[in-house]
Design a protein around this motif. Structure first.
Motif, short mmCIF file in Angstrom:
data_model
loop_
_atom_site.label_atom_id
_atom_site.label_comp_id
_atom_site.label_asym_id
_atom_site.label_seq_id
_atom_site.Cartn_x
_atom_site.Cartn_y
_atom_site.Cartn_z
N UNK A 121 0.83 -1.21 0.00
CA UNK A 121 0.00 0.00 0.00
C UNK A 121 0.86 1.26 0.00
N UNK A 122 2.19 1.09 0.01
CA UNK A 122 3.09 2.23 -0.08
C UNK A 122 3.41 2.50 -1.55
N UNK A 123 4.29 3.43 -1.82
CA UNK A 123 4.64 3.72 -3.20
C UNK A 123 5.47 2.59 -3.79
N UNK A 124 5.41 2.43 -5.11
CA UNK A 124 6.17 1.39 -5.79
C UNK A 124 6.97 2.00 -6.94
N UNK A 125 8.10 1.38 -7.23
CA UNK A 125 8.93 1.76 -8.36
C UNK A 125 9.07 0.52 -9.23
N UNK A 126 8.82 0.67 -10.53
CA UNK A 126 8.65 -0.49 -11.40
C UNK A 126 9.47 -0.34 -12.68
N UNK A 127 9.97 -1.48 -13.16
CA UNK A 127 10.56 -1.57 -14.50
C UNK A 127 10.15 -2.92 -15.07
N UNK A 128 10.09 -3.01 -16.39
CA UNK A 128 9.70 -4.24 -17.06
C UNK A 128 10.86 -4.74 -17.93
N UNK A 129 10.90 -6.05 -18.18
CA UNK A 129 11.92 -6.60 -19.07
C UNK A 129 11.42 -7.89 -19.70
N UNK B 15 11.19 3.18 -18.44
CA UNK B 15 10.78 4.57 -18.54
C UNK B 15 11.98 5.48 -18.77
N UNK B 16 12.80 5.08 -19.76
CA UNK B 16 14.01 5.84 -20.11
C UNK B 16 14.93 6.00 -18.90
N UNK B 17 15.10 4.89 -18.17
CA UNK B 17 15.98 4.81 -17.00
C UNK B 17 15.47 5.59 -15.78
N UNK B 18 14.26 6.11 -15.85
CA UNK B 18 13.69 6.82 -14.70
C UNK B 18 12.80 5.91 -13.87
N UNK B 19 12.49 4.70 -14.39
CA UNK B 19 11.56 3.76 -13.78
C UNK B 19 10.16 4.37 -13.71
N UNK B 20 9.18 3.52 -13.48
CA UNK B 20 7.80 3.97 -13.32
C UNK B 20 7.50 4.02 -11.83
N UNK B 21 7.09 5.17 -11.34
CA UNK B 21 6.84 5.36 -9.91
C UNK B 21 5.36 5.70 -9.71
N UNK B 22 4.72 4.95 -8.82
CA UNK B 22 3.33 5.23 -8.47
C UNK B 22 3.22 5.26 -6.95
N UNK B 23 2.49 6.24 -6.44
CA UNK B 23 2.42 6.43 -4.99
C UNK B 23 1.07 6.06 -4.39
N UNK B 24 0.08 5.79 -5.23
CA UNK B 24 -1.25 5.43 -4.72
C UNK B 24 -1.70 4.11 -5.33
N UNK B 25 -2.14 3.14 -4.51
CA UNK B 25 -2.59 1.85 -5.03
C UNK B 25 -3.74 2.02 -6.03
N UNK B 26 -3.88 1.03 -6.87
CA UNK B 26 -4.92 1.03 -7.90
C UNK B 26 -4.47 0.14 -9.04
N UNK B 27 -5.20 0.16 -10.14
CA UNK B 27 -4.85 -0.62 -11.32
C UNK B 27 -4.28 0.32 -12.38
N UNK B 28 -3.05 0.05 -12.79
CA UNK B 28 -2.36 0.89 -13.78
C UNK B 28 -2.02 0.06 -15.01
N UNK B 29 -2.09 0.69 -16.17
CA UNK B 29 -1.80 -0.01 -17.43
C UNK B 29 -0.65 0.67 -18.15
N UNK B 30 0.35 -0.12 -18.52
CA UNK B 30 1.53 0.39 -19.21
C UNK B 30 1.68 -0.32 -20.56
N UNK B 31 2.08 0.43 -21.56
CA UNK B 31 2.37 -0.14 -22.88
C UNK B 31 3.89 -0.15 -23.06
N UNK B 32 4.43 -1.27 -23.49
CA UNK B 32 5.88 -1.41 -23.66
C UNK B 32 6.45 -0.30 -24.54
N UNK B 33 7.41 0.44 -24.00
CA UNK B 33 8.05 1.52 -24.75
C UNK B 33 9.32 1.07 -25.45
N UNK B 34 9.74 -0.18 -25.20
CA UNK B 34 10.95 -0.71 -25.82
C UNK B 34 10.56 -1.82 -26.78
N UNK B 35 10.54 -1.53 -28.06
CA UNK B 35 10.11 -2.51 -29.06
C UNK B 35 11.29 -3.21 -29.71
#
Length: 330
Positions: A200-208, A217-237
Motif C-alpha cells: 500500500x506504499x509507493x512502488x517503483x517499477x521496471x519491465x523486461x 521509462x528511459x531509466x527513470x523507472x515507473x513510480x506510483x504512490x497510490x494503489x490502484x490498477x495501472x496499465x503500461x504499454x511497452x516503450x521498448x520494441x
C-alpha cells in the motif's frame, strides 16, 4: 417592424431552435442499434476502465446501489470486446435511465450530468465521454487490495516485472507476469499481462523480457504512490534476445564476458582475461575461458570451466556412474 428588428427576431428564433436541439441531444447521447424485442440492452465502449459498472433505474423503480452492476465483455460481433466494448442486459425493462463509472464509484460518465435515457426496448450503444488512454494511466482506482499492474508486451513473448515496494528491489529479472484475465481492450488477446503487488506504499517499477531488454521509462523507472490498477504499454520494441545479453553479466577484475549463447538448455559464456588488471604473482592467467552451465535437476546446475585454446584430459564417463546431484529423495 423594421428590417433590422426582423433580422434580430429571426436570429433569436434560430438560436432558440438550436438550443432545443442541443438540449435534446444532451440528454440522449446514446446511439440506437436496434429497436423492439424484449428488454433494454446497453453496449458501452471504454479505453480507460478495465471493469466498468452501470448504475441505473428501470422505469419507476429505484436506482441500483452504487457503483451498480459490473458490465460483461460484449458478445456482439459488431461491437467486439477486444475493441473495448462491454454489455449489460436489463432483460425485463422497457425504459432505462443510467450512468457509468470505473467500477468503484470514483470516476463517472453521466452524460455531462444529464444521465443517459432510453424509453423503448431495444439495443443501444454509448461511447464513453471519459477517454484518451495513455500508457501508465490509472484504469481502476484502488479497491483496497494494493497495486494491480497491467503491461502490454508488444514484441515480448513473456514479460517480467522488477519492482521495489519499499523493502528493496526484487532480484532481476523479477517475476514473470501472467496473461491478463481482464476483458475489453486490456484482455490477453490484445497482448496484455498482469501482476499484483500487495503493498500500500509507493512502488517503483521496471519491465523486461527476461533476457536483458528493459522498459524502465528511459531509466527513470515507473513510480506510483497510490494503489490502484495501472496499465503500461511497452516503450521498448527492440527485438527480444534468445539468451542474456553480455551487458546482463557483471564483469570481474580478472575476466570480462565477451559473448553468450544458449542451446538445448546449456548456457555457454565466453570470457577474456583483463590483462591490465590481473595479478600475475602466481603466473599468467589463461587468456580465454569457456564456461558452460547445464541444468541437471530442478534445483541444481553443473558448471564447467575450461581453457578455450587448449584441450585438457578428463576422466572418461564410461568408468564411473553418473551421480544424482540435486535429485529429490521424496
Amino acid at each position: 417592424m423594421t428590417f433590422k428588428a426582423q433580422l434580430h427576431r429571426a436570429v433569436a428564433l434560430f438560436g432558440c431552435i438550436a438550443l432545443v436541439f442541443s438540449l435534446a441531444s444532451f440528454g440522449h447521447a446514446q446511439t440506437t442499434v436496434s429497436t423492439g424485442g424484449t428488454g433494454v440492452h446497453i453496449l458501452f465502449q471504454t479505453d480507460k476502465w478495465v471493469t466498468p459498472s452501470i448504475h441505473y433505474k428501470a422505469g419507476t423503480s429505484s436506482w441500483t446501489t452504487s457503483p451498480g452492476v459490473a458490465m460483461t465483455a460484449s458478445t456482439n460481433a459488431a461491437y467486439p470486446a477486444n475493441d473495448g466494448w462491454f454489455l449489460f442486459d436489463a432483460a425485463a425493462a422497457t425504459s432505462l435511465e443510467f450512468v457509468f463509472n470505473d467500477g468503484v464509484s470514483v470516476v463517472w460518465d453521466n452524460n455531462n450530468n444529464a444521465n443517459y435515457k432510453v424509453s423503448a426496448a431495444g439495443t443501444y450503444s454509448v461511447v464513453s465521454k471519459v477517454s484518451g488512454f495513455k500508457t501508465g494511466d490509472l484504469v481502476r482506482p484502488s479497491d483496497g487490495t494494493g497495486y494491480h499492474i497491467l503491461f502490454q508486451a508488444v514484441t515480448w513473448a513473456k514479460p517480467y516485472i522488477h519492482f521495489n515496494a519499499g523493502s528493496g528491489w526484487t532480484t532481476a529479472p523479477g517475476y514473470a507476469m501472467a496473461r491478463s484475465t481482464y476483458v475489453g481492450k486490456f484482455l490477453a488477446a490484445n497482448g496484455w499481462f498482469q501482476y499484483a503487488i500487495s503493498s500500500t506504499s509507493s512502488v517503483e517499477i521496471a519491465f523486461n523480457d527476461g533476457n536483458g531488454i528493459w522498459d524502465s521509462n528511459l531509466n527513470a523507472n515507473y513510480v506510483r504512490s497510490s494503489p490502484g490498477t495501472y496499465a503500461f504499454v511497452n516503450q521498448n520494441t527492440q527485438t527480444p534476445t534468445t539468451a542474456p545479453s553480455v551487458q546482463g553479466y557483471v564483469n570481474g577484475p580478472g575476466y570480462a564476458v565477451t559473448s553468450t549463447s544458449e542451446s538445448a538448455g546449456v548456457l555457454t559464456i565466453n570470457l577474456q582475461v583483463n590483462s591490465a588488471t590481473t595479478d600475475t604473482s602466481y603466473g599468467s592467467d589463461l587468456s580465454a575461458l569457456v564456461v558452460t552451465v547445464t541444468k541437471t535437476q530442478s534445483d541444481s546446475v553443473r558448471v564447467k570451466i575450461v581453457d578455450k585454446s587448449n584441450k585438457r584430459w578428463e576422466v572418461p564417463k564410461s568408468i564411473f556412474t553418473a551421480g544424482t546431484l540435486g535429485s529429490d529423495s521424496t
